[in-house]
Design a protein around this motif. Structure first.
Motif, PDB file in Angstrom:
ATOM      1  N   ASP A   1      21.320  32.803  38.924  1.00  0.00           N
ATOM      2  CA  ASP A   1      21.062  32.413  37.462  1.00  0.00           C
ATOM      3  C   ASP A   1      22.271  32.921  36.623  1.00  0.00           C
ATOM      4  O   ASP A   1      22.620  33.920  35.999  1.00  0.00           O
ATOM      5  CB  ASP A   1      19.744  33.539  37.024  1.00  0.00           C
ATOM      6  N   ILE A   2      23.172  31.774  36.731  1.00  0.00           N
ATOM      7  CA  ILE A   2      24.505  32.120  35.981  1.00  0.00           C
ATOM      8  C   ILE A   2      24.257  32.200  34.385  1.00  0.00           C
ATOM      9  O   ILE A   2      24.798  32.970  33.797  1.00  0.00           O
ATOM     10  CB  ILE A   2      25.446  30.754  36.285  1.00  0.00           C
ATOM     11  N   LEU A   3      23.372  31.542  33.785  1.00  0.00           N
ATOM     12  CA  LEU A   3      22.811  31.482  32.424  1.00  0.00           C
ATOM     13  C   LEU A   3      22.794  33.002  32.041  1.00  0.00           C
ATOM     14  O   LEU A   3      23.171  33.444  31.048  1.00  0.00           O
ATOM     15  CB  LEU A   3      21.693  30.460  32.098  1.00  0.00           C
ATOM     16  N   ALA A   4      21.937  33.603  32.860  1.00  0.00           N
ATOM     17  CA  ALA A   4      21.501  34.875  32.589  1.00  0.00           C
ATOM     18  C   ALA A   4      22.603  35.948  32.652  1.00  0.00           C
ATOM     19  O   ALA A   4      22.798  36.650  31.682  1.00  0.00           O
ATOM     20  CB  ALA A   4      20.361  35.581  33.569  1.00  0.00           C
ATOM     21  N   LEU A   5      23.633  35.735  33.214  1.00  0.00           N
ATOM     22  CA  LEU A   5      24.923  36.517  33.430  1.00  0.00           C
ATOM     23  C   LEU A   5      25.548  36.224  31.959  1.00  0.00           C
ATOM     24  O   LEU A   5      26.139  37.118  31.406  1.00  0.00           O
ATOM     25  CB  LEU A   5      25.581  36.189  34.727  1.00  0.00           C
ATOM     26  N   ILE A   6      26.004  34.827  31.750  1.00  0.00           N
ATOM     27  CA  ILE A   6      26.349  34.752  31.001  1.00  0.00           C
ATOM     28  C   ILE A   6      25.884  35.275  29.443  1.00  0.00           C
ATOM     29  O   ILE A   6      26.736  35.753  28.538  1.00  0.00           O
ATOM     30  CB  ILE A   6      26.676  33.232  30.443  1.00  0.00           C
ATOM     31  N   LEU A   7      24.620  35.142  29.284  1.00  0.00           N
ATOM     32  CA  LEU A   7      23.781  35.458  28.001  1.00  0.00           C
ATOM     33  C   LEU A   7      23.929  37.179  28.030  1.00  0.00           C
ATOM     34  O   LEU A   7      24.205  37.711  27.083  1.00  0.00           O
ATOM     35  CB  LEU A   7      22.467  34.944  28.231  1.00  0.00           C
ATOM     36  N   LEU A   8      24.079  37.734  29.089  1.00  0.00           N
ATOM     37  CA  LEU A   8      24.063  39.268  29.291  1.00  0.00           C
ATOM     38  C   LEU A   8      25.357  39.626  28.772  1.00  0.00           C
ATOM     39  O   LEU A   8      25.660  40.555  27.816  1.00  0.00           O
ATOM     40  CB  LEU A   8      23.654  39.773  30.540  1.00  0.00           C
ATOM     41  N   ILE A   9      26.473  38.860  29.140  1.00  0.00           N
ATOM     42  CA  ILE A   9      27.890  39.500  28.732  1.00  0.00           C
ATOM     43  C   ILE A   9      27.930  39.341  27.214  1.00  0.00           C
ATOM     44  O   ILE A   9      28.717  39.938  26.531  1.00  0.00           O
ATOM     45  CB  ILE A   9      28.690  38.512  29.734  1.00  0.00           C
ATOM     46  N   ILE A  10      27.437  38.086  26.730  1.00  0.00           N
ATOM     47  CA  ILE A  10      27.633  37.652  25.551  1.00  0.00           C
ATOM     48  C   ILE A  10      26.871  38.745  24.470  1.00  0.00           C
ATOM     49  O   ILE A  10      27.397  39.404  23.385  1.00  0.00           O
ATOM     50  CB  ILE A  10      27.125  36.426  24.925  1.00  0.00           C
ATOM     51  N   PHE A  11      25.696  39.167  24.950  1.00  0.00           N
ATOM     52  CA  PHE A  11      24.792  40.246  24.222  1.00  0.00           C
ATOM     53  C   PHE A  11      25.713  41.458  24.096  1.00  0.00           C
ATOM     54  O   PHE A  11      25.624  42.281  23.094  1.00  0.00           O
ATOM     55  CB  PHE A  11      23.545  40.412  24.932  1.00  0.00           C
ATOM     56  N   PHE A  12      26.052  41.753  25.507  1.00  0.00           N
ATOM     57  CA  PHE A  12      26.883  43.168  25.374  1.00  0.00           C
ATOM     58  C   PHE A  12      28.078  43.219  24.453  1.00  0.00           C
ATOM     59  O   PHE A  12      28.389  44.164  23.605  1.00  0.00           O
ATOM     60  CB  PHE A  12      27.092  43.448  26.725  1.00  0.00           C
ATOM     61  N   PHE A  13      28.812  41.833  24.369  1.00  0.00           N
ATOM     62  CA  PHE A  13      29.976  41.911  23.441  1.00  0.00           C
ATOM     63  C   PHE A  13      29.503  41.936  22.174  1.00  0.00           C
ATOM     64  O   PHE A  13      30.134  42.774  21.152  1.00  0.00           O
ATOM     65  CB  PHE A  13      30.691  40.419  23.742  1.00  0.00           C
ATOM     66  N   ILE A  14      28.263  41.242  21.693  1.00  0.00           N
ATOM     67  CA  ILE A  14      27.785  41.387  20.394  1.00  0.00           C
ATOM     68  C   ILE A  14      27.580  42.842  19.914  1.00  0.00           C
ATOM     69  O   ILE A  14      27.747  43.206  18.762  1.00  0.00           O
ATOM     70  CB  ILE A  14      26.798  40.484  20.150  1.00  0.00           C
ATOM     71  N   VAL A  15      26.831  43.443  20.855  1.00  0.00           N
ATOM     72  CA  VAL A  15      26.234  44.704  20.663  1.00  0.00           C
ATOM     73  C   VAL A  15      27.656  45.700  20.573  1.00  0.00           C
ATOM     74  O   VAL A  15      27.615  46.855  19.655  1.00  0.00           O
ATOM     75  CB  VAL A  15      25.360  45.366  21.951  1.00  0.00           C
TER      76      VAL A  15
END
Length: 80
Positions: free
Chosen positions: A56-70
């Motif tokens: 699930d590459i989308l999950a990895l990308i979304l998780l990285i973006i979420f951590f960046f935002i936080v």
């Protein structure tokens, strides 16, 4: 109904509800929308467990973006 179709319907419905709700609350920050979409994706994935042929590459990308935002939000709080 197969899991993937149900997952897509539920995720689409959640996103469709999120946009007008956040808009009605007066939210204009893009990071709030992206964070909510990310949380909805992970909630739908955890509950419905759609089948994946590849990782699930989308999950990895979304998780990285979420951590960046936080991280940016935490840095703003700590540095002000």
């Amino acid at each position: 109904m197969n899991k993937n179709l149900l997952f897509n319907i539920v995720l689409g419905g959640m996103i469709t509800l999120t946009v007008p709700i956040l808009g009605a609350l007066g939210e204009t920050r893009l990071d709030a929308y992206v964070s909510m979409f990310t949380l909805e994706y992970f909630i739908a994935t955890a509950i419905l467990r759609p089948r994946r042929r590849i990782k699930d590459i989308l999950a990895l990308i979304l998780l990285i973006i979420f951590f960046f935002i936080v991280g940016v939000r935490v840095a703003e709080i700590l540095l002000t």
